[in-house]
Design an enzyme around this catalytic site. Structure first.
Site, PDB file in Angstrom:
ATOM      1  N   ASP A 214      -3.600  -5.081   8.502  1.00  0.00           N
ATOM      2  CA  ASP A 214      -3.786  -6.391   9.121  1.00  0.00           C
ATOM      3  C   ASP A 214      -4.774  -7.197   8.276  1.00  0.00           C
ATOM      4  O   ASP A 214      -5.934  -6.804   8.111  1.00  0.00           O
ATOM      5  CB  ASP A 214      -4.318  -6.219  10.551  1.00  0.00           C
ATOM      6  CG  ASP A 214      -4.508  -7.545  11.256  1.00  0.00           C
ATOM      7  OD1 ASP A 214      -3.523  -8.288  11.399  1.00  0.00           O
ATOM      8  OD2 ASP A 214      -5.654  -7.858  11.638  1.00  0.00           O
TER       9      ASP A 214
ATOM     10  N   THR B 172      -1.724 -13.332   9.050  1.00  0.00           N
ATOM     11  CA  THR B 172      -3.082 -13.400   8.495  1.00  0.00           C
ATOM     12  C   THR B 172      -3.117 -12.978   7.029  1.00  0.00           C
ATOM     13  O   THR B 172      -3.972 -13.435   6.272  1.00  0.00           O
ATOM     14  CB  THR B 172      -4.036 -12.499   9.299  1.00  0.00           C
ATOM     15  OG1 THR B 172      -3.468 -11.199   9.404  1.00  0.00           O
ATOM     16  CG2 THR B 172      -4.246 -13.056  10.699  1.00  0.00           C
ATOM     17  N   THR B 173      -2.187 -12.106   6.615  1.00  0.00           N
ATOM     18  CA  THR B 173      -2.120 -11.708   5.199  1.00  0.00           C
ATOM     19  C   THR B 173      -1.425 -12.793   4.382  1.00  0.00           C
ATOM     20  O   THR B 173      -1.892 -13.178   3.306  1.00  0.00           O
ATOM     21  CB  THR B 173      -1.365 -10.371   5.052  1.00  0.00           C
ATOM     22  OG1 THR B 173      -1.943  -9.407   5.926  1.00  0.00           O
ATOM     23  CG2 THR B 173      -1.420  -9.872   3.625  1.00  0.00           C
TER      24      THR B 173
ATOM     25  N   ASP C 182      -0.760  -8.564  17.633  1.00  0.00           N
ATOM     26  CA  ASP C 182       0.045  -9.474  16.820  1.00  0.00           C
ATOM     27  C   ASP C 182       1.372  -9.788  17.503  1.00  0.00           C
ATOM     28  O   ASP C 182       1.810 -10.939  17.550  1.00  0.00           O
ATOM     29  CB  ASP C 182       0.314  -8.857  15.439  1.00  0.00           C
ATOM     30  CG  ASP C 182      -0.914  -8.923  14.533  1.00  0.00           C
ATOM     31  OD1 ASP C 182      -1.970  -9.387  15.023  1.00  0.00           O
ATOM     32  OD2 ASP C 182      -0.825  -8.518  13.368  1.00  0.00           O
TER      33      ASP C 182
END
Length: 542
Positions: A74, A107-108, A405
């Protein structure tokens, strides 16, 4: 003060100030040098998380200063746990956290995109283009990309009766996580949890009603969704009943203890008679408290504070089951779920303030003495709890992050039911649209447009690399096919199915998430491109 680069002096009023040594020899980067330093720092961090992108992405092991080990892919968690000192690196951490707070997923990708944009900006600066012109060009290109995203987005059916489309989206999110071996089950749990607390008419989801609890033991497949509240407590006495039906709950924030005088004076007991009198007073108070709860009609007492063995024994004698040391957030959730009121004083307890639940039972785990309490069939059944099981604490924590998520993505679709296709398909479609728009421009911004279009290709490139494909060859083939067919659903075949059509593979992402990634990454890059000097508070002011 060993190693301190200066000394302390005092002015005529005795106020201390610091004299820094070698101030004239300290070098500070300004202008283009500072900009290139910032871009280099950001690219290094982006390259760190780049290998975690996609279903074949690798995990990172993070070791905290006190030895705690976290294994995750994550992006927000990786960056949050990294010890980053560079100021621009900290901005990237905040970027990832902002995406996590707003959307919960991507988020990545947002960090990889920001790193790619800065890489393109560096090459444009080397060609002599002013950073402000680059920043403005990127912003215009972002508007073009977002407009094209809206154009290729498809309306998505969000229904409490037909959950299959939502499950497909949740499965796409969980495909890159460590729990992907049972991601169908986890996706169903996430969708059912969100729909249980969602108001589909108002397009709103109350996340406060979803609680995720973890318990070490069992396997991931043992994870369940409980229509009620699970608390990591047991009955206060081992001989109290383990299962109660048609329960009336007294939710208390007052302790089963004799009242203490609110003074700073101490109480001295001088003889045996006075001690016996004090003891008798305490026993009467205990009985009075228990009777007040019993008389209100309660069949279970949930108490925020503890009570001693004497009070516990008295509760058992009076056949009043009780749970002690229940935390504040759990108390509030129990009150919401059961429709009860939180009572701060025993005297205020009345039948209408009690919560109701159809079943309260203890869960036992394996051969251990671990137990948890489940409150089900509540008056307000919208409150739900996901109980995650796993072989160790590290696995459970990663499963919780993965479920978070998935929950966030399903919530985004309830709020805005539009989707685009994953596997880098949306990024390639936007890249082609931005590149086409660049050919229509006569100004200097066309170079920034083309740089933006190339930066968008960083996502499908990373997906292909992480999947072990020939990245350049795969991307070239994909761009050619999208240009020829105009189908925005063609993406990287990470799972080697032999099919590049993400629509048929059911690889679906939220439009809201993808749009937020573009906007946040562009805003951060624009901010970095406008920084040409870094001053610390210790710098001499000219």
């Amino acid at each position: 003060m060993a190693g301190f680069p200066g000394s302390i002096a005092f002015d005529e009023y005795g106020r201390p100030f610091i004299i820094l040594r070698d101030q004239d020899k300290q070098k500070r980067l300004t202008g283009i040098d500072a900009l290139k330093s910032h871009i280099l720092a950001a690219r290094q961090i982006a390259n760190t998380v780049r290998t975690s992108l996609g279903p074949k992405g690798l995990d990172k092991m993070m070791v905290s200063p006190d030895g705690d080990v976290t294994v995750t892919n994550d992006g927000a968690t990786i960056l949050k746990m990294m010890d980053i000192e560079h100021e621009i690196g900290k901005l990237l951490v905040e970027l990832s956290q902002s995406q996590d707070d707003e959307i919960g997923d991507g988020t990545t990708g947002v960090v990889v995109l920001a790193g790619a944009l800065l890489e393109q900006a560096a090459s444009l600066v080397d060609r002599g283009i002013h950073p402000i012109r680059i920043a403005d060009g990127f912003e215009m290109a972002c508007q073009t990309a977002v407009a094209h995203l809206e154009k290729i987005a498809e309306l998505f059916p969000v229904s409490a009766t037909n959950t299959e489309p939502l499950i497909q989206v949740a499965m796409t999110t969980l495909g890159s996580k460590i729990i992907n071996k049972c991601h169908r089950q986890m996706a169903e749990i996430a969708v059912n949890a969100v729909l249980a607390v969602a108001d589909l008419e108002q397009k709103d989801v109350n996340f406060e009603l979803i609680k995720v609890e973890g318990k070490v033991g069992g396997k991931l497949e043992d994870t369940v969704l409980v229509k009620g509240v699970v608390i990591d407590k047991t009955m206060s006495h081992s001989q109290m009943p383990k299962e109660l039906k048609d329960v009336k709950l007294a939710i208390l924030t007052c302790a089963f203890e004799p009242p203490k005088p609110k003074t700073k004076h101490k109480l001295d007991v001088g003889d045996v008679a006075a001690y016996k009198e004090l003891r008798q007073y305490e026993q009467e108070k205990f009985k009075e408290m228990v009777n007040l709860v019993k008389n209100a009609g309660a069949t279970l007492a949930i108490c925020q504070w503890g009570f001693d063995d004497e009070a516990n024994h008295l509760l058992l004698q009076q056949q009043l089951p009780a749970v002690r040391w229940v935390g504040g957030p759990e108390i509030e959730l129990i009150a919401i779920a059961t429709g009860g009121r939180i009572v701060p004083r025993f005297e205020e307890l009345s039948p209408e303030k009690l919560g109701t639940a159809g079943l309260v039972r203890e869960l036992s785990f394996g051969t251990t003495s671990d137990k948890m309490l489940v409150i089900e069939e509540c008056a307000n059944s919208r409150a739900v709890t996901i109980l995650v099981r796993g072989g160790n604490k590290m696995l459970i924590e990663e499963a919780k992050r993965s479920l978070h998520d998935a929950l966030c993505v399903v919530r985004s679709l309830v709020q805005e039911p539009n989707i685009v296709y994953g596997g880098g398909a949306a990024e390639i479609a936007c890249s082609l649209a931005v590149a086409a728009q660049a050919d229509q421009l006569a100004s200097l911004e066309q170079y920034a447009y083309r740089g933006f279009a190339e930066a968008l290709e960083a996502i499908p490139l990373a997906l292909a690399e992480n999947s072990g494909l020939s990245a350049i060859h795969t991307l070239g083939e994909l761009k050619a096919k999208q240009s020829a067919s105009g189908d925005p659903a063609l993406g990287i075949d990470c799972m080697f199915t032999g099919n590049m059509n993400m629509r048929e593979q059911h690889v679906i992402e939220s439009l809201k998430s993808k749009r937020q990634q573009l906007l946040l990454a562009t805003q951060l890059v624009k901010m970095i491109l406008k920084i040409d000097d870094v001053r610390s508070p210790s710098d001499q002011q000219g």
